[in-house]
Motif scaffolding. Structure first.
Motif, PDB file in Angstrom:
ATOM      1  N   GLY A  23       0.819  -1.205   0.000  1.00 53.98           N
ATOM      2  CA  GLY A  23       0.000   0.000   0.000  1.00 53.98           C
ATOM      3  C   GLY A  23       0.852   1.253   0.000  1.00 53.98           C
ATOM      4  O   GLY A  23       2.023   1.235   0.382  1.00 53.98           O
ATOM      5  N   PRO A  24       0.250   2.368  -0.438  1.00 55.94           N
ATOM      6  CA  PRO A  24       1.024   3.611  -0.559  1.00 55.94           C
ATOM      7  C   PRO A  24       1.470   4.203   0.780  1.00 55.94           C
ATOM      8  O   PRO A  24       2.457   4.921   0.841  1.00 55.94           O
ATOM      9  N   LYS A  25       0.774   3.896   1.857  1.00 61.04           N
ATOM     10  CA  LYS A  25       1.152   4.453   3.163  1.00 61.04           C
ATOM     11  C   LYS A  25       2.324   3.699   3.789  1.00 61.04           C
ATOM     12  O   LYS A  25       3.137   4.286   4.502  1.00 61.04           O
ATOM     13  N   GLN A  26       2.415   2.411   3.546  1.00 62.77           N
ATOM     14  CA  GLN A  26       3.457   1.593   4.156  1.00 62.77           C
ATOM     15  C   GLN A  26       4.753   1.560   3.351  1.00 62.77           C
ATOM     16  O   GLN A  26       5.808   1.237   3.870  1.00 62.77           O
ATOM     17  N   LEU A  27       4.701   1.897   2.064  1.00 63.09           N
ATOM     18  CA  LEU A  27       5.871   1.800   1.195  1.00 63.09           C
ATOM     19  C   LEU A  27       7.027   2.705   1.647  1.00 63.09           C
ATOM     20  O   LEU A  27       8.170   2.248   1.675  1.00 63.09           O
ATOM     21  N   PRO A  28       6.791   3.961   2.029  1.00 66.10           N
ATOM     22  CA  PRO A  28       7.914   4.783   2.517  1.00 66.10           C
ATOM     23  C   PRO A  28       8.549   4.224   3.792  1.00 66.10           C
ATOM     24  O   PRO A  28       9.768   4.263   3.964  1.00 66.10           O
ATOM     25  N   LYS A  29       7.732   3.686   4.688  1.00 67.02           N
ATOM     26  CA  LYS A  29       8.258   3.085   5.921  1.00 67.02           C
ATOM     27  C   LYS A  29       9.118   1.871   5.596  1.00 67.02           C
ATOM     28  O   LYS A  29      10.164   1.655   6.195  1.00 67.02           O
ATOM     29  N   LEU A  30       8.659   1.078   4.642  1.00 72.26           N
ATOM     30  CA  LEU A  30       9.396  -0.112   4.216  1.00 72.26           C
ATOM     31  C   LEU A  30      10.742   0.275   3.606  1.00 72.26           C
ATOM     32  O   LEU A  30      11.772  -0.318   3.916  1.00 72.26           O
ATOM     33  N   GLY A  31      10.747   1.303   2.762  1.00 73.24           N
ATOM     34  CA  GLY A  31      11.987   1.775   2.152  1.00 73.24           C
ATOM     35  C   GLY A  31      12.958   2.311   3.185  1.00 73.24           C
ATOM     36  O   GLY A  31      14.168   2.065   3.122  1.00 73.24           O
ATOM     37  N   SER A  32      12.443   3.035   4.167  1.00 78.31           N
ATOM     38  CA  SER A  32      13.290   3.574   5.228  1.00 78.31           C
ATOM     39  C   SER A  32      13.911   2.451   6.063  1.00 78.31           C
ATOM     40  O   SER A  32      15.098   2.473   6.374  1.00 78.31           O
ATOM     41  N   ALA A  33      13.110   1.465   6.417  1.00 73.51           N
ATOM     42  CA  ALA A  33      13.618   0.344   7.205  1.00 73.51           C
ATOM     43  C   ALA A  33      14.662  -0.441   6.428  1.00 73.51           C
ATOM     44  O   ALA A  33      15.688  -0.855   6.979  1.00 73.51           O
ATOM     45  N   LEU A  34      14.424  -0.630   5.132  1.00 72.41           N
ATOM     46  CA  LEU A  34      15.388  -1.341   4.295  1.00 72.41           C
ATOM     47  C   LEU A  34      16.698  -0.568   4.193  1.00 72.41           C
ATOM     48  O   LEU A  34      17.780  -1.144   4.282  1.00 72.41           O
ATOM     49  N   GLY A  35      16.614   0.742   4.046  1.00 70.92           N
ATOM     50  CA  GLY A  35      17.815   1.577   3.983  1.00 70.92           C
ATOM     51  C   GLY A  35      18.619   1.531   5.265  1.00 70.92           C
ATOM     52  O   GLY A  35      19.855   1.439   5.247  1.00 70.92           O
TER      53      GLY A  35
END
Length: 75
Positions: A23-35
């Protein structure tokens, strides 16, 4: 443009699937955690190299001892 041997169409398909799953709300959080995870792994790997070099230098400077003779087995 090639990233990891994949072209732009393949990357867009992967991004689209990730958007559908998370979903569009969770994608930035996922990218940040991966980084943060990748950054932590790089720092961890770099510090272990420094520690290993220090151990090797310490072993090279240590006086060399002769190994103790092995006990012979009774026949």
């Amino acid at each position: 443009m090639r990233i990891f041997g994949m072209g732009l169409p393949e990357l867009l398909v992967i991004l689209g699937i990730a958007l559908l799953i998370f979903g569009p709300k969770q994608l930035p959080k996922l990218g940040s955690a991966l980084g943060k995870t990748v950054k932590g792994l790089r720092e961890g790997m770099g510090s272990s190299d420094d520690a290993n070099e220090a151990k090797v230098e310490a072993l090279e400077e240590a006086p060399k001892e002769k190994p103790a003779p092995k006990a012979q087995a009774a026949e």
